[in-house]
Design an enzyme around this catalytic site. Sequence first.
Site, mmCIF file in Angstrom:
data_model
loop_
_atom_site.group_PDB
_atom_site.id
_atom_site.type_symbol
_atom_site.label_atom_id
_atom_site.label_comp_id
_atom_site.label_asym_id
_atom_site.label_seq_id
_atom_site.Cartn_x
_atom_site.Cartn_y
_atom_site.Cartn_z
ATOM 1 C CG HIS A 72 -79.663 69.024 -73.983
ATOM 2 N ND1 HIS A 72 -78.367 69.174 -74.318
ATOM 3 C CD2 HIS A 72 -80.289 69.940 -74.686
ATOM 4 C CE1 HIS A 72 -78.370 70.077 -75.363
ATOM 5 N NE2 HIS A 72 -79.512 70.494 -75.382
ATOM 6 C CG ASP A 105 -81.951 73.035 -74.375
ATOM 7 O OD1 ASP A 105 -80.803 73.375 -74.916
ATOM 8 O OD2 ASP A 105 -82.389 72.534 -73.578
ATOM 9 C CD GLU A 106 -79.344 72.894 -78.851
ATOM 10 O OE1 GLU A 106 -78.443 73.424 -79.714
ATOM 11 O OE2 GLU A 106 -78.704 72.247 -77.856
ATOM 12 C CB VAL A 107 -86.815 68.702 -77.920
ATOM 13 C CG1 VAL A 107 -87.394 67.182 -77.875
ATOM 14 C CG2 VAL A 107 -86.668 69.032 -76.587
ATOM 15 C CD GLU A 142 -84.787 75.641 -78.202
ATOM 16 O OE1 GLU A 142 -84.971 76.597 -77.085
ATOM 17 O OE2 GLU A 142 -83.947 75.101 -78.620
#
Lengths: 481, 450
Positions: A212, A271-273, A322
Amino acid sequence: MPIGPDVKACWGPDCINLPVGDIQDAWDRTTSLIFEHSVSSSSSTSLTVTIDDPSASLNLSADESYILTVSSSAISISSPTQLGYYHALQTLSQLIIFDGTSYSIPNTPLTISDSPRFSHRGILVDSARHYEPIPTLRRVIDSLTYAKLNVLHWHLVDTQSFPFVSPTYPDLGRMGSFSEQERYTEGDVTDLVEYARKRGVRVMVEIDTPGHAGSWCSGYPEVCPSASCTQPLDPSTNATFDLISGLFKDLTGGERGKGIFKDDVMHLGGDEVDTSCWSESEEIAEWMEGRGIDVEGAYGYFIGRVQEIAHTMGREVVGWEEIWNHFKTDLDPTTIVHVWLPGSEVGKEATQAGYRVIWSRSDVWYLDWLKTTWEKMYEAEPTEGIAEGDQHLVLGGEGCMWGETVDTSDILQTIWPRGAAIAERLWSDKEKTKEAKDAEGRYKEFRCLLTGRGIEAAPSMNRIGRDAPKGPGGCLEQRRE
Amino acid sequence: MKLALATLLLPAIAAHDVEIVECKVSVSNGSDNPSLSYTTDESYSINIDEDGKCQIKATTEFGVVHALESLSHLAGETCSISNAPVSITDSPRFAYRGLMIDSARHFLPVHFIEHIIDTMAASKLNVLHWHISDTESFPSSSDLFPELAEKGAYSYPDASYSVQDLKGIVKYAYDRGIRVMPEWDVPGHGSWGKGKPEVTILDGACSNTLDPTNPEVYTFLHSFLTEMKDIFPDANLFLGGDEVDTNCFDSSPTVSKWMSDNNIEDGVALQSYFWQQVTAQVMPGLNKTLGVWMADDGIPYPEDLPAGSFGNVWQSQSMMPTVIDRGADVVLSGPWYLDQQKPGGFSSYAIQDLWQGMYKIEPYDGLTSSQQGSVLGGSACMWAEGVNALDFDAIAVTKAAAVAERLWSDASVKDVDDAQARLMEHVCRLNMRGIAAEAIAQNFCLADVL
């Protein structure tokens, strides 16, 4: 009990003037909120305020309880800290009714003894997917106080934009913001944090890394894997961590209680890597090989280094779930895990292992999910599945107003009134608030309270969040289709 | 349920089984006419203690329906369970769990549609997407436009649905917690012209495409759908919009002239115009949420549809984020076409690969957390070119059950081996109820000998 705009507020048993500053200001705000209509009648009502510590610190362990008593002629508020006093004023403002001619408080005498169930009760606002102007953020903060929410989780930057102008690394904001006018200066932040503090609202900033972070690249290309592969941020070079450190110093002043974001807690994202840019970069791949780690290991390394930076600056850390999934019990024991994945059971896992959590499961508390009804939000339970002995580790939760599909033109009508369902779940006793249908009357009233105060809450009986009314009708009774 | 040795017709209650004599049901937010919609609370809990004392709790009557279905899975024909105490709290992941049936390619008699509804209830599917009409036939009756079915049905009246039939099916489904969403596909995939040629393109290569250039088409559709909206009270209305052959427009001199007179450059733009007129003239007053098929070409464009519309993504699952970003909600059906008989790749055990492939699909793949909020659910689709009442069960039911679990259960419930054991038990249960669901692997089911 009749009451009018001439109601006098005084301090302590000797009834002297209220202390100038936060305490007096809160009372002035409350009276303008309540006494909108001019009335000629007068009353001899008085309000006595007793606060043990009127300048208590605004943090997770603060005491927000209060006792509000209304007799036939007098009101009194007593609380351990100014935070309980602010909440008592909100409750008082909800008790007062206007019949078209004068104000009164019905059902007196009454005594209310109140305190929140959870200490972290927040709304996340995302100023990266859309810039939110300062006046909008102020109105958001005002609206939080009406529902006794006490945390503004400010998701400041993301891939789409970097609206903060950091003095040490100014090109982050200069090159990363959507436009010149869509930026926050240090002064903007200082003012807003102070605005929130006076109202009992903590501002917890989030700087999300290493994913992000696509907007960081335009200002400082050395921190991203390449010009075409701009995130996650490059773990293989100290330039990345120097930049993060400099940015954090600008935000925190380098020390606990200092800086423009004074709160003890800082959210570091995580998050969301998607690590493909790491694998595809020759340099980074070599660096990983040299250290004998894979992309998972590199993620852990990155998170660890950033957490350390935050720790040296006196901050406690929150990260998205995460980080729990990666580290499990290797995670620093002081880190707070922010639960968000749909249907996630991390709340149970992490508390079982002794970690504190904040709860925002997307399938129930994401406010950009317009299809989630207020009933569904209301009946969500942050301690679901968690053993009684571990439940104290659930600090609270947040409704998340992600910014992809809202901007200043419709953010308030998306947060409200469904945000109030979340607010009650976080404040009130679980046993007394199990069923949404029992709260329906109060939910409808609360929406009217919000709109009456200039907060554009959407019609309360909408089937989806943020939708126009279906036809003519009053504030309370609406068509539900 | 313990299966007895083959010498007994029904299993005896073993010594440690607990018989359930009665089950107390309580509904916390019930009503005389509970509303069945996208926001209906379908959750329930079942508690059975060691002595067989049973309690079902739900917020709505529809939660009770699901609880009773689950109880029937636990207790089987003997009304006893072998693993007391039992405590179940259950609620679906997605609110739209659909099965699409096609009564245009093959007529499906009323009693068979009721049978299909029974198969759905057994797997807790809750939206019957009824693709009523297509090029081949128009079987649904209308009091305003009786010629549609009179001339459009394969055989009138025996292969048609009276208005009474339509209402009866809606009620049968409602009683089982199933919403019926009707579809009359427009402007293509239709047989409107059999009864009402004046609303189709009269010159040119196509005989049944509605004429977007004819203003009467929109008044007609509005009247027809106004009649239909109370027969089908569901909040959703599906109008198709798929696979329009633009040669229908190009080959028609009247349409081509209209297009050039009105600056509509091509067939894509003409379809855009069609849907804008549907939004402006047909939908107002119907009070329905519009659904359309969403192919990889992205037509109909969400911008041309009313706000709040949804697209059924039926080709590539990867179209979902595009559709969502264009402003529509989505229902996924692409990987769940039940008429697909061959799995991708070589295999000797087609049914195994097919149900497993469908089971492994994850609707949230490729979506940001914000986009996930726009996924209503999914739908298995039983196109009927090659299916009729005689082979429907075998082709549709087992695979639809796999899709049903994907849509009901948490995303983490994805172990295929575990699912297979439970699916085989479920198929046997369905077989015992007279539903000829396809077998998937070797076992013994009592239905084999009954």
